[in-house]
Design a protein around this motif. Structure first.
Motif, PDB file in Angstrom:
ATOM      1  N   ASP A  95      73.157  71.146  43.815  1.00  0.00           N
ATOM      2  CA  ASP A  95      72.302  69.951  43.828  1.00  0.00           C
ATOM      3  C   ASP A  95      70.887  70.267  43.354  1.00  0.00           C
ATOM      4  N   GLU A  96      70.359  71.428  43.718  1.00  0.00           N
ATOM      5  CA  GLU A  96      69.018  71.801  43.273  1.00  0.00           C
ATOM      6  C   GLU A  96      68.958  71.953  41.751  1.00  0.00           C
ATOM      7  N   TRP A  97      70.045  72.396  41.157  1.00  0.00           N
ATOM      8  CA  TRP A  97      70.060  72.554  39.706  1.00  0.00           C
ATOM      9  C   TRP A  97      70.291  71.214  39.003  1.00  0.00           C
ATOM     10  N   VAL A  98      71.177  70.398  39.535  1.00  0.00           N
ATOM     11  CA  VAL A  98      71.561  69.162  38.850  1.00  0.00           C
ATOM     12  C   VAL A  98      70.494  68.080  38.996  1.00  0.00           C
ATOM     13  N   PHE A  99      69.948  67.913  40.203  1.00  0.00           N
ATOM     14  CA  PHE A  99      68.985  66.830  40.438  1.00  0.00           C
ATOM     15  C   PHE A  99      67.588  67.271  40.009  1.00  0.00           C
ATOM     16  N   PRO A 100      66.802  66.360  39.433  1.00  0.00           N
ATOM     17  CA  PRO A 100      67.214  65.009  39.047  1.00  0.00           C
ATOM     18  C   PRO A 100      67.564  64.875  37.579  1.00  0.00           C
ATOM     19  N   GLU A 101      67.288  65.927  36.768  1.00  0.00           N
ATOM     20  CA  GLU A 101      67.417  65.774  35.319  1.00  0.00           C
ATOM     21  C   GLU A 101      68.861  65.621  34.857  1.00  0.00           C
ATOM     22  N   PHE A 102      69.810  66.295  35.525  1.00  0.00           N
ATOM     23  CA  PHE A 102      71.183  66.334  35.028  1.00  0.00           C
ATOM     24  C   PHE A 102      72.142  65.549  35.921  1.00  0.00           C
ATOM     25  N   GLU A 103      71.628  64.571  36.631  1.00  0.00           N
ATOM     26  CA  GLU A 103      72.487  63.804  37.533  1.00  0.00           C
ATOM     27  C   GLU A 103      73.552  63.051  36.748  1.00  0.00           C
ATOM     28  N   GLN A 104      74.766  63.058  37.268  1.00  0.00           N
ATOM     29  CA  GLN A 104      75.897  62.369  36.655  1.00  0.00           C
ATOM     30  C   GLN A 104      76.579  61.499  37.708  1.00  0.00           C
ATOM     31  N   ASN A 105      77.280  60.476  37.229  1.00  0.00           N
ATOM     32  CA  ASN A 105      78.077  59.655  38.147  1.00  0.00           C
ATOM     33  C   ASN A 105      79.265  59.082  37.389  1.00  0.00           C
TER      34      ASN A 105
END
Length: 317
Positions: free
Chosen positions: A142-152
């Motif tokens: 989560d620290e790596w993905v948020f917020p720039e690489f957030e996916q859904n």
């Protein structure tokens, strides 16, 4: 009879090079050897022509100057002399670099490849169902993905968005005479929809600011509307500032009024399925009402420009 009579049976002598008559024996010898002597220059010339490539080491281009009497052949190429080393082909790419730079290029490519693989793996774990790795290292992912690489998965399978969500807000306003009044519900989603409808170039704020803020809040709070970590608290601050910006734009406080508290609610309605699907869904809306949030003095005194800047900072986070 004269020895020089020209009778039919008389054998005539051959005329020599100087016009003199030759004896019969010499004449016969001259007749038999003349063809050979005449062909001797041709044979010698042929041997010399055959020896020229071996002696010179290369064949002359046919038809080139200096090959008199030889028919020209267009496009003939002189071969390289036997035993001559071919020049090496020029090196390109990484091979053209010096050994030191080749090592540096290989190391750089390896680092980039590892970083790309790690990023793809983190995004995959973020999207994948709960598993052993996400349970043990979910915080790191989560620290790596948020917020720039957030996916859904709200546009594509397995869970396309099949609901209409309307976000509304109201406020408690302190009037100039010291009273407290509660405003009606302002449908912020409807306001954005009216601003977008018929606009060929709607702004990014009108399309995504409120929607992303609400998704941010839902994803960072539990079912009891309690924040989960610092992201939950940040999402509340973001929504507060959006509420103040919109209420100020709509003039909700009125002359001399001050917004003391704000409250959000969402109204979710299922999208009606097509007639041919045979699927049955409830047409009753689901309402989620959040608790009242107090507005600090610093936030309350912010003007619309300051609130817009704060909203952009929250959106970047």
């Amino acid at each position: 009879m004269d020895a020089y009579d020209k009778g039919s049976d008389a054998r005539q002598g051959q005329v020599g090079p100087a016009g003199a008559d030759l004896p019969d024996g010499e004449a016969d010898s001259a007749e038999t050897t003349a063809p050979e002597a005449a062909g001797a220059p041709e044979a010698a010339g042929a041997r010399e022509a055959a020896d020229v490539p071996e002696a010179a080491g290369a064949a002359e281009v046919a038809g080139a100057p200096g090959s008199a009497g030889a028919p020209g052949v267009v496009g003939a190429v002189r071969p390289a002399p036997p035993g001559t080393a071919q020049p090496p082909a020029p090196r390109t790419g990484v091979a053209a670099l010096s050994p030191r730079y080749q090592v540096g290029a290989v190391v750089a490519l390896a680092v980039v490849a590892v970083a790309v693989c790690a990023h793809i793996g983190a995004v995959f774990l973020h999207l994948a169902p709960s598993n052993t790795l996400t349970k043990q290292h979910g915080d790191v992912v989560d620290e790596w993905v948020f917020p720039e690489f957030e996916q859904n998965w709200k546009l594509f399978a397995p869970n396309p968005l099949q609901q209409n969500v309307s976000v509304q807000v109201r406020a408690e306003v302190g009037t100039a005479d010291g009273e407290i009044r509660t405003t009606g519900w302002y449908d912020l989603s409807a306001e954005d929809g009216r601003a977008i409808d018929g606009n060929p170039l709607p702004s990014h704020t009108q399309q995504n600011e409120l929607r992303r803020a609400w998704d941010f809040f839902v994803a960072s709070h539990d079912s009891d509307d309690r924040p989960v970590g610092l992201r939950g608290t940040l999402s509340e601050t973001y929504l507060r500032r959006i509420a103040l910006l919109r209420l100020d734009r709509d003039g909700a406080a009125g002359p001399g009024g001050v917004v003391e508290r704000v409250q959000y609610r969402s109204r979710t309605t299922n999208v009606e399925p097509p007639p041919w699907s045979g699927e049955k869904v409830s047409d009753r809306p689901t309402v989620r009402e959040l608790p009242w949030w107090s507005v600090s003095a610093e936030t309350r005194g912010a003007k619309s420009g300051q609130a817009g800047q704060a909203a952009r900072e929250g959106g970047a986070a």
